[in-house]
Design a protein around this motif. Structure first.
Motif, short mmCIF file in Angstrom:
data_model
loop_
_atom_site.label_atom_id
_atom_site.label_comp_id
_atom_site.label_asym_id
_atom_site.label_seq_id
_atom_site.Cartn_x
_atom_site.Cartn_y
_atom_site.Cartn_z
N PRO A 107 -4.71 -1.76 13.30
CA PRO A 107 -5.38 -0.71 12.62
C PRO A 107 -4.54 0.43 11.87
O PRO A 107 -3.51 0.50 12.29
CB PRO A 107 -6.00 0.24 14.06
CG PRO A 107 -5.80 -0.78 15.25
CD PRO A 107 -5.09 -1.89 14.72
N GLY A 108 -5.12 0.58 10.76
CA GLY A 108 -4.25 1.56 9.89
C GLY A 108 -3.50 0.88 8.85
O GLY A 108 -2.81 1.33 7.92
N LEU A 135 -12.74 -1.49 2.31
CA LEU A 135 -11.45 -1.41 2.67
C LEU A 135 -10.49 -2.07 1.34
O LEU A 135 -9.48 -1.70 1.16
CB LEU A 135 -11.18 -2.20 3.90
CG LEU A 135 -9.87 -2.27 4.60
CD1 LEU A 135 -9.15 -0.65 4.89
CD2 LEU A 135 -9.65 -2.92 6.00
N LYS A 143 -9.63 -0.29 -2.86
CA LYS A 143 -8.15 0.40 -3.33
C LYS A 143 -7.06 -0.58 -3.64
O LYS A 143 -5.95 -0.04 -4.08
CB LYS A 143 -7.91 1.41 -2.52
CG LYS A 143 -7.30 0.72 -1.00
CD LYS A 143 -7.15 1.96 0.14
CE LYS A 143 -6.76 1.30 1.49
NZ LYS A 143 -7.14 2.38 2.25
N ALA A 160 -4.17 1.54 5.50
CA ALA A 160 -4.42 2.95 5.12
C ALA A 160 -3.37 3.47 4.19
O ALA A 160 -2.38 3.03 4.10
CB ALA A 160 -3.87 4.12 6.39
N GLY A 161 -4.03 4.27 3.12
CA GLY A 161 -3.19 4.91 2.15
C GLY A 161 -3.96 4.73 0.81
O GLY A 161 -5.13 4.69 0.84
N GLN A 162 -3.62 5.41 -0.27
CA GLN A 162 -4.35 5.77 -1.29
C GLN A 162 -4.49 4.81 -2.30
O GLN A 162 -5.61 4.62 -2.82
CB GLN A 162 -3.49 6.96 -2.07
CG GLN A 162 -3.55 8.35 -1.44
CD GLN A 162 -4.55 9.01 -1.21
OE1 GLN A 162 -5.56 8.93 -2.00
NE2 GLN A 162 -4.84 9.21 0.08
N VAL A 164 1.07 -1.10 0.00
CA VAL A 164 -0.09 -0.02 0.05
C VAL A 164 0.81 1.23 -0.04
O VAL A 164 1.91 1.35 0.86
CB VAL A 164 -1.03 0.12 1.26
CG1 VAL A 164 -1.81 1.38 1.42
CG2 VAL A 164 -1.79 -1.33 1.43
N ASP A 165 0.76 2.05 -0.99
CA ASP A 165 1.51 3.14 -0.93
C ASP A 165 3.05 2.97 -1.12
O ASP A 165 3.96 3.76 -0.43
CB ASP A 165 1.40 4.38 -0.01
CG ASP A 165 -0.21 4.88 -0.25
OD1 ASP A 165 -0.85 4.66 -1.26
OD2 ASP A 165 -0.75 5.66 0.54
N GLU A 189 -8.31 -5.25 8.43
CA GLU A 189 -7.10 -4.89 9.39
C GLU A 189 -6.98 -5.81 10.68
O GLU A 189 -7.96 -5.48 11.34
CB GLU A 189 -7.18 -3.41 9.51
CG GLU A 189 -6.93 -2.63 8.14
CD GLU A 189 -6.98 -1.29 8.31
OE1 GLU A 189 -6.33 -0.53 7.60
OE2 GLU A 189 -7.70 -0.59 9.40
#
Length: 171
Positions: free
Chosen positions: A153-154, A133, A136, A157-159, A72-73, A150
């Protein structure tokens, strides 16, 4: 105990269980696809957590988590694929699948940060899985059956990100 009061034990799968697990996957999925996936994941040493549900010395349920390269990213995320999970026809809808989902604790213990599943959108969200979730993440799969959870947590996360299914999945 399952909802019907039958004693069901959940334990780690052993090599002696392989034939019974293959038979269960054939019965639950109606073919050889999942049997081959499991064999290749074992051969390629990608198995992180593998459990069976046993009633009266018979394997009636199975769940497997295997390592799934995910980014991710540009950041690697320690991710597991949940595939397959099976309960013997005739023993379904008795809480055995839910008991097998306790393997998520084993996934955390293995160091996983997230789990990906391609599964029934009416079932997996009760355990926290979300199609939003996973949306992406570039993958051979998409839609509401492609879900992520997840464990940290996180973690996802990302674009944008991607999962790369190993050759064991035959994609």
């Amino acid at each position: 105990m399952s909802r019907t009061g039958e004693a069901v034990d959940i334990r780690a799968a052993a090599a002696a269980d392989h034939d019974a697990v293959a038979a269960l996957n054939r019965a639950a999925f109606g073919g050889e696809d999942e049997v081959g996936i499991v064999q290749r994941l074992r051969r390629d040493d990608l198995v992180a957590v593998e459990l069976v549900a046993v009633r009266a010395e018979a394997i009636i349920g199975y769940i497997l988590f295997s390592w799934l390269p995910t980014v991710v990213d540009g950041r690697a995320v320690k991710t597991l694929a949940l595939a397959p999970m099976a309960v013997r026809p005739g023993a379904q809808k008795r809480g055995i699948g839910g008991r097998l989902m306790a393997a998520l604790d084993g996934a955390r213990g293995a160091g996983a940060e997230a789990v990906i599943v391609l599964g029934h959108p009416g079932y997996y969200p009760r355990f926290g899985f979300s199609a939003a979730l996973a949306s992406k993440l570039a993958s051979p799969f998409s839609g509401e059956a492609f879900m992520a959870l997840e464990l940290v947590p996180g973690a996802l996360a990302g674009q944008a990100g991607a999962v790369t299914y190993p050759p064991a999945f035959g994609l």
